[in-house]
Design a protein around this motif. Structure first.
Motif, mmCIF file in Angstrom:
data_model
loop_
_atom_site.group_PDB
_atom_site.id
_atom_site.type_symbol
_atom_site.label_atom_id
_atom_site.label_comp_id
_atom_site.label_asym_id
_atom_site.label_seq_id
_atom_site.Cartn_x
_atom_site.Cartn_y
_atom_site.Cartn_z
ATOM 1 N N UNK A 183 -2.224 12.130 -1.683
ATOM 2 C CA UNK A 183 -3.129 11.387 -0.820
ATOM 3 C C UNK A 183 -3.766 10.174 -1.474
ATOM 4 N N UNK A 184 -3.401 9.879 -2.700
ATOM 5 C CA UNK A 184 -3.956 8.741 -3.425
ATOM 6 C C UNK A 184 -3.334 7.440 -2.907
ATOM 7 N N UNK A 185 -4.180 6.434 -2.666
ATOM 8 C CA UNK A 185 -3.710 5.125 -2.221
ATOM 9 C C UNK A 185 -3.484 4.248 -3.444
ATOM 10 N N UNK A 186 -2.274 3.714 -3.564
ATOM 11 C CA UNK A 186 -1.927 2.827 -4.678
ATOM 12 C C UNK A 186 -1.627 1.452 -4.099
ATOM 13 N N UNK A 187 -2.248 0.439 -4.685
ATOM 14 C CA UNK A 187 -1.950 -0.943 -4.339
ATOM 15 C C UNK A 187 -1.014 -1.465 -5.408
ATOM 16 N N UNK A 188 0.226 -1.755 -5.019
ATOM 17 C CA UNK A 188 1.264 -2.132 -5.978
ATOM 18 C C UNK A 188 1.647 -3.589 -5.747
ATOM 19 N N UNK A 189 1.534 -4.440 -6.762
ATOM 20 C CA UNK A 189 1.822 -5.876 -6.590
ATOM 21 C C UNK A 189 3.275 -6.144 -6.189
ATOM 22 N N UNK A 190 3.453 -7.134 -5.320
ATOM 23 C CA UNK A 190 4.792 -7.478 -4.843
ATOM 24 C C UNK A 190 5.715 -7.939 -5.970
ATOM 25 N N UNK A 191 5.180 -8.678 -6.947
ATOM 26 C CA UNK A 191 6.058 -9.169 -8.005
ATOM 27 C C UNK A 191 6.575 -8.027 -8.876
ATOM 28 N N UNK A 192 5.815 -6.942 -9.003
ATOM 29 C CA UNK A 192 6.290 -5.805 -9.789
ATOM 30 C C UNK A 192 7.344 -4.991 -9.047
ATOM 31 N N UNK A 193 7.234 -4.910 -7.730
ATOM 32 C CA UNK A 193 8.219 -4.128 -6.960
ATOM 33 C C UNK A 193 9.598 -4.772 -7.051
ATOM 34 N N UNK A 209 0.868 -1.169 0.000
ATOM 35 C CA UNK A 209 0.000 0.000 0.000
ATOM 36 C C UNK A 209 0.906 1.221 0.000
ATOM 37 N N UNK A 210 0.786 2.011 -1.044
ATOM 38 C CA UNK A 210 1.597 3.215 -1.192
ATOM 39 C C UNK A 210 0.677 4.424 -1.188
ATOM 40 N N UNK A 211 1.066 5.483 -0.481
ATOM 41 C CA UNK A 211 0.289 6.721 -0.424
ATOM 42 C C UNK A 211 1.089 7.804 -1.123
#
Length: 179
Positions: free
Chosen positions: A148-158, A142-144
């Protein structure tokens, strides 16, 4: 009752010994995961996730060892396990993305250099992201953003993108940064 115990004395002894040894191994693995989490300052909820994975591993090993101790032969066990793994393989191939994210979550637990509260920049050609890490889950981060926008970023992409640390331990106030 005595007849049952005397008839299956060897199997019961193996069962008790197996359970005792596996409980010790489980305790040691959880203690090691807790130590890694504490030393690396990993959030305790992520450490609890590793505890679940350890429990599943110990359960599979217990089923295998107890089946052998109660007289199931290797031929029967190999048939059962190969059938189960074939079905799981087909199912997991169908949902390989989820498996990829779980595996990435385990890798992130042990080697991700950034912590909750760090401000990072993800260097993506199409969509560069600069945000604060709010939470690290089993499947995603979970990235903010600064807006103030919440981004859900997949673990495999990080794990596939270049990530740089912009600022360490940014103060988070109810999901919003103090920047």
């Amino acid at each position: 009752m005595y007849e049952v115990f005397s008839t299956y004395k060897t199997e019961i002894s193996y069962t008790v010994a197996t359970i005792f040894v596996l409980l010790i191994v489980q305790f040691l693995l959880k203690k090691a995961a807790h130590r890694v989490g504490k030393r690396s300052e990993i959030n305790f909820t992520r450490t609890k996730l590793m505890f679940k994975y350890i429990n599943i591993l110990i359960l599979l090993i217990a089923v295998f060892l107890l089946s052998i101790s109660w007289g199931m032969g290797f031929a029967e066990l190999s048939l059962i396990f190969s059938s189960v793994f074939a079905v799981l393989g087909v199912a997991l191939f169908a949902i390989w993305s989820i498996l990829s994210n779980i595996t990435s979550g385990i890798i992130l637990f042990f080697s991700f250099p950034y912590k909750i509260g760090d401000k990072i920049k993800i260097h993506d050609k199409d969509l560069p992201i600069e945000a604060i890490i709010e939470d690290i889950k089993a499947f995603h981060l979970h990235l903010r953003t600064l807006e103030g926008e919440l981004i859900t970023y997949p673990n495999n992409l990080i794990l596939q993108k270049a990530v740089s640390l912009v600022e360490k331990d940014v103060y988070l106030d109810e999901g919003k940064s103090s920047l």
